[in-house]
Design an enzyme around this catalytic site. Structure first.
Site, PDB file in Angstrom:
ATOM      1  N   TYR A 154       0.832  -1.218   0.000  1.00  0.00           N
ATOM      2  CA  TYR A 154       0.000   0.000   0.000  1.00  0.00           C
ATOM      3  C   TYR A 154       0.866   1.267   0.000  1.00  0.00           C
ATOM      4  O   TYR A 154       0.634   2.187  -0.789  1.00  0.00           O
ATOM      5  CB  TYR A 154      -0.899  -0.046   1.235  1.00  0.00           C
ATOM      6  CG  TYR A 154      -1.860   1.105   1.371  1.00  0.00           C
ATOM      7  CD1 TYR A 154      -3.017   1.172   0.599  1.00  0.00           C
ATOM      8  CD2 TYR A 154      -1.625   2.133   2.287  1.00  0.00           C
ATOM      9  CE1 TYR A 154      -3.913   2.225   0.739  1.00  0.00           C
ATOM     10  CE2 TYR A 154      -2.520   3.186   2.429  1.00  0.00           C
ATOM     11  CZ  TYR A 154      -3.658   3.227   1.659  1.00  0.00           C
ATOM     12  OH  TYR A 154      -4.541   4.271   1.795  1.00  0.00           O
ATOM     13  N   LYS A 158       1.170   4.216  -2.896  1.00  0.00           N
ATOM     14  CA  LYS A 158       0.882   5.632  -2.638  1.00  0.00           C
ATOM     15  C   LYS A 158       2.115   6.506  -2.908  1.00  0.00           C
ATOM     16  O   LYS A 158       1.988   7.640  -3.373  1.00  0.00           O
ATOM     17  CB  LYS A 158       0.377   5.823  -1.211  1.00  0.00           C
ATOM     18  CG  LYS A 158      -0.962   5.116  -0.941  1.00  0.00           C
ATOM     19  CD  LYS A 158      -2.074   5.603  -1.863  1.00  0.00           C
ATOM     20  CE  LYS A 158      -3.432   5.061  -1.474  1.00  0.00           C
ATOM     21  NZ  LYS A 158      -4.514   5.585  -2.318  1.00  0.00           N
TER      22      LYS A 158
END
Ligand code: NAI
Length: 246
Positions: A154, A158
């Site tokens: 994740y 990002k």
């Protein structure tokens, strides 16, 4: 109201932060395309927006598929003939410690959070370039700046989204298209409702403003970046995190 007549596409806006963004853009007069993989929620949000007196369109499309994204943008151009604002909001988590993380967990999260944003950006770039106008806003995360235990996939997605923001800003700036990222901290949505009380407490201790954020806190920053007051801002990352990361 400063977004009248404009058309905005918000990915993953059937619930949570995307939903709040879609409603906030509509409040400023924008016509909004609500995209999600869950049909009922996309339709519910589109119906709410129509009640606000602007046009809405719900499109079920998986943003990891280039064909689906192209078909969605073609349908928007057919119906509205323009696309002014893209908010790359759809995102997922599949947390695990690095040593236990499967290749599938890595690929799935990167596909939605990073490749999906690339495909949507690419698809709207042509109409925006033609119009010599456009606003692209990517919903990143503070963990894209700091990294996070259990979120190698994740946080990398990002961090990649932040780099995509800057590349897009540089490539499309001469066509008067801006691209910025918003990096939320700890926002109360269904995504974070899964956290244990202990994890929640630990997060709160790191927030100078002493409270979790609400989807509307993020939506207000997006509305600002989509509007005329942000015309000279591009390639930036705006943290909306109660001061968690500074
Ligand atoms: P959520 O899980 O409540 O909503 C995400 C929405 O995206 C869902 O409606 C889901 O169906 C949709 N979606 C998932 N995969 C999709 C796909 N392939 N194509 C189209 N739609 C898809 O999540 P939340 O909390 O509203 O998060 C929204 C964004 O904000 C995400 O990018 C997330 O990473 C980011 N974010 C959230 C934070 C939080 O604390 N909630 C903190 C930092 C960033």
């Amino acid at each position: 109201m400063y977004l009248e007549e404009q058309v905005a596409l918000v990915t993953g806006s059937g619930r949570g932060i995307g939903r709040a963004i879609a409603l906030a853009l509509a409040e400023q007069g924008a016509n909004v395309v609500v995209n999600d993989v869950v049909e009922e929620s996309a339709e519910e949000v589109a119906a709410r927006i129509e009640e606000m007196g602007v046009a809405a369109m719900s499109v079920v499309a998986d943003i990891t598929s280039e064909d689906a994204v192209k078909a969605m943008v073609a349908a928007i151009m057919d119906r509205f003939g323009r696309i002014d604002i893209l908010v790359n909001n759809a995102g997922i988590t599949q947390d695990n410690l690095l040593m236990r993380m499967s290749e599938e967990q890595w690929d799935t999260v990167l596909a939605v959070n990073l490749k999906g944003a690339f495909l949507c950006t690419k698809a709207v770039a042509r109409p925006m370039v033609k119009a010599r106008h456009g606003r692209i806003i990517n919903i990143a995360s503070v963990v894209g700046l700091t990294g996070n235990v259990g979120q190698a996939n994740y946080s990398s997605s990002k961090g990649g989204l932040i780099a995509l923001t800057k590349s897009t800003a540089q490539e499309l700036g001469s066509r008067r298209i801006t691209c910025n990222a918003v990096a939320p901290g700890f926002i109360e949505t269904e995504m974070t409702a899964r956290l244990s009380n202990e994890a929640r407490q630990r997060m709160l201790e790191r927030i100078p403003l002493g409270r979790p954020g609400q989807p509307e806190d993020v939506a207000r920053a997006v509305v600002f970046l989509a509007g005329p007051a942000a015309a000279y801002i591009t390639g930036q990352v705006l943290a909306v995190d109660g001061g968690m990361v500074m």
